[in-house]
Design a protein around this motif. Structure first.
Motif, short mmCIF file in Angstrom:
data_model
loop_
_atom_site.label_atom_id
_atom_site.label_comp_id
_atom_site.label_asym_id
_atom_site.label_seq_id
_atom_site.Cartn_x
_atom_site.Cartn_y
_atom_site.Cartn_z
N GLY A 14 -1.73 30.23 -4.49
CA GLY A 14 -1.40 30.48 -5.79
C GLY A 14 -1.13 31.78 -5.90
N ARG A 15 -0.93 31.96 -7.31
CA ARG A 15 -0.18 33.54 -8.09
C ARG A 15 -1.27 34.65 -7.20
NH1 ARG A 15 2.26 31.86 -13.80
NH2 ARG A 15 2.86 29.72 -12.87
N MET A 16 -2.44 34.35 -7.63
CA MET A 16 -3.54 35.43 -7.07
C MET A 16 -3.84 35.48 -5.90
SD MET A 16 -4.07 36.46 -10.26
CE MET A 16 -5.61 37.57 -9.76
N GLY A 17 -3.01 34.74 -4.75
CA GLY A 17 -3.27 34.95 -3.34
C GLY A 17 -4.18 34.08 -2.67
N ALA A 18 -4.77 33.06 -3.62
CA ALA A 18 -5.95 32.30 -2.93
C ALA A 18 -5.32 31.02 -2.44
CB ALA A 18 -6.90 32.13 -4.03
N PRO A 19 -5.83 30.41 -1.40
CA PRO A 19 -5.08 28.95 -1.11
C PRO A 19 -5.44 28.08 -2.20
CG PRO A 19 -6.67 30.11 0.55
CD PRO A 19 -6.77 30.78 -0.32
N THR A 20 -4.25 27.20 -2.17
CA THR A 20 -4.56 26.04 -3.08
C THR A 20 -4.74 24.65 -2.57
OG1 THR A 20 -2.12 25.75 -2.97
CG2 THR A 20 -2.99 27.14 -4.80
N GLU A 21 -4.87 24.83 -1.10
CA GLU A 21 -5.01 23.45 -0.32
C GLU A 21 -6.50 23.90 0.43
OE1 GLU A 21 -1.19 21.74 0.94
OE2 GLU A 21 -1.40 23.81 1.77
N PRO A 22 -7.26 22.39 0.78
CA PRO A 22 -8.50 22.81 1.30
C PRO A 22 -8.42 23.15 2.68
CG PRO A 22 -8.12 20.47 0.68
CD PRO A 22 -6.82 21.36 0.37
N TRP A 23 -9.39 24.41 2.96
CA TRP A 23 -9.25 25.06 4.12
C TRP A 23 -11.01 25.37 4.51
CZ3 TRP A 23 -12.15 29.53 3.81
CH2 TRP A 23 -12.25 30.12 2.62
N GLY A 24 -11.15 25.68 5.93
CA GLY A 24 -12.25 26.02 6.32
C GLY A 24 -12.43 26.68 7.71
N PHE A 25 -13.49 27.24 8.20
CA PHE A 25 -13.64 28.11 9.42
C PHE A 25 -14.94 27.61 10.08
CE2 PHE A 25 -10.78 30.75 7.30
CZ PHE A 25 -9.68 31.07 8.13
N SER A 26 -15.23 27.75 11.30
CA SER A 26 -16.26 27.30 12.03
C SER A 26 -17.59 28.22 11.33
CB SER A 26 -16.07 27.60 13.39
OG SER A 26 -15.33 28.72 13.98
N ARG A 27 -18.75 27.66 11.46
CA ARG A 27 -19.82 28.53 11.03
C ARG A 27 -19.86 28.60 9.43
NH1 ARG A 27 -21.20 33.45 14.07
NH2 ARG A 27 -23.17 32.98 12.60
N ASP A 28 -18.70 27.79 8.67
CA ASP A 28 -18.72 28.15 7.21
C ASP A 28 -18.47 29.64 7.09
OD1 ASP A 28 -18.45 25.46 6.35
OD2 ASP A 28 -21.03 25.56 6.04
N ALA A 29 -17.78 30.17 7.97
CA ALA A 29 -17.73 31.48 7.65
C ALA A 29 -16.75 31.84 6.46
CB ALA A 29 -16.54 32.19 8.83
N PRO A 30 -17.44 32.93 5.54
CA PRO A 30 -16.86 33.19 4.40
C PRO A 30 -15.56 33.97 4.45
CG PRO A 30 -18.83 34.77 4.74
CD PRO A 30 -18.50 33.69 6.01
N ALA A 31 -14.71 33.65 3.59
CA ALA A 31 -13.23 34.38 3.33
C ALA A 31 -13.19 34.92 2.27
CB ALA A 31 -12.03 33.36 3.72
N VAL A 32 -13.19 36.28 2.09
CA VAL A 32 -13.27 37.05 0.96
C VAL A 32 -12.16 37.83 0.96
CG1 VAL A 32 -14.31 38.66 -0.72
CG2 VAL A 32 -15.76 37.20 0.58
N MET A 33 -10.90 37.83 0.06
CA MET A 33 -9.76 38.53 0.17
C MET A 33 -9.00 38.50 1.48
SD MET A 33 -9.77 39.28 -3.14
CE MET A 33 -8.57 40.58 -3.14
N GLY A 34 -8.90 37.23 2.03
CA GLY A 34 -8.43 37.22 3.42
C GLY A 34 -9.15 36.47 4.34
#
Length: 141
Positions: free
Chosen positions: A96-116
């Motif tokens: 989106g305009r603010m740089g956040a994904p607009t589709e579902p996403w995820g990582f192993s271990r539910d790793a948090p993604a903050v600003m990237g």
């Protein structure tokens, strides 16, 4: 003498390392997909983590939003999984305009993604000679 060498070689082939111990099957269990396009995922070493990974798959989730990927011949070691659902089937993760994904996403271990994307150490899982089962929950919207 040559007979002893041949016998030693045959004994090594019969009882030695056949290569099976050097690779494993890794199963990645995706949950949380929404109705729409395919799920794209990668199983990455640390060196590959921010780029294109050797192990990749594209899957169609079932009606409950689940999908399972199986990777064979994976060397034991440390890996991370990144996945997203390409809801509009354009072949990439949309932002989106603010740089956040607009589709579902995820990582192993539910790793948090903050600003990237998360760090490899937050998403890392061990793959042993017997393999691994790695859950990845899509969300992040």
């Amino acid at each position: 003498m040559s007979r002893m060498i041949v016998l030693a070689l045959l004994a090594g082939l019969a009882g030695g390392n056949t290569g099976a111990e050097l690779s494993a099957v890794v199963e990645v269990r995706i949950s949380g997909a929404v109705p729409g396009g395919p799920v794209m995922l990668q199983l990455c070493t640390e060196a590959e983590f921010r780029g294109r990974c050797t192990h990749q798959q594209t899957l169609r989730p079932d009606a409950r939003g689940n999908a399972v990927a199986r990777f064979g011949a994976v060397a034991p070691g440390r890996y991370a999984v990144g996945a997203f659902q390409d809801v509009n089937s354009n072949g990439r993760l949309d932002f989106g305009r603010m740089g956040a994904p607009t589709e579902p996403w995820g990582f192993s271990r539910d790793a948090p993604a903050v600003m990237g994307p998360p760090s490899f150490s937050d998403a890392v899982v061990a793959v042993t000679a017997t393999g691994a089962v790695i859950p990845v929950r899509l969300g992040g919207l």
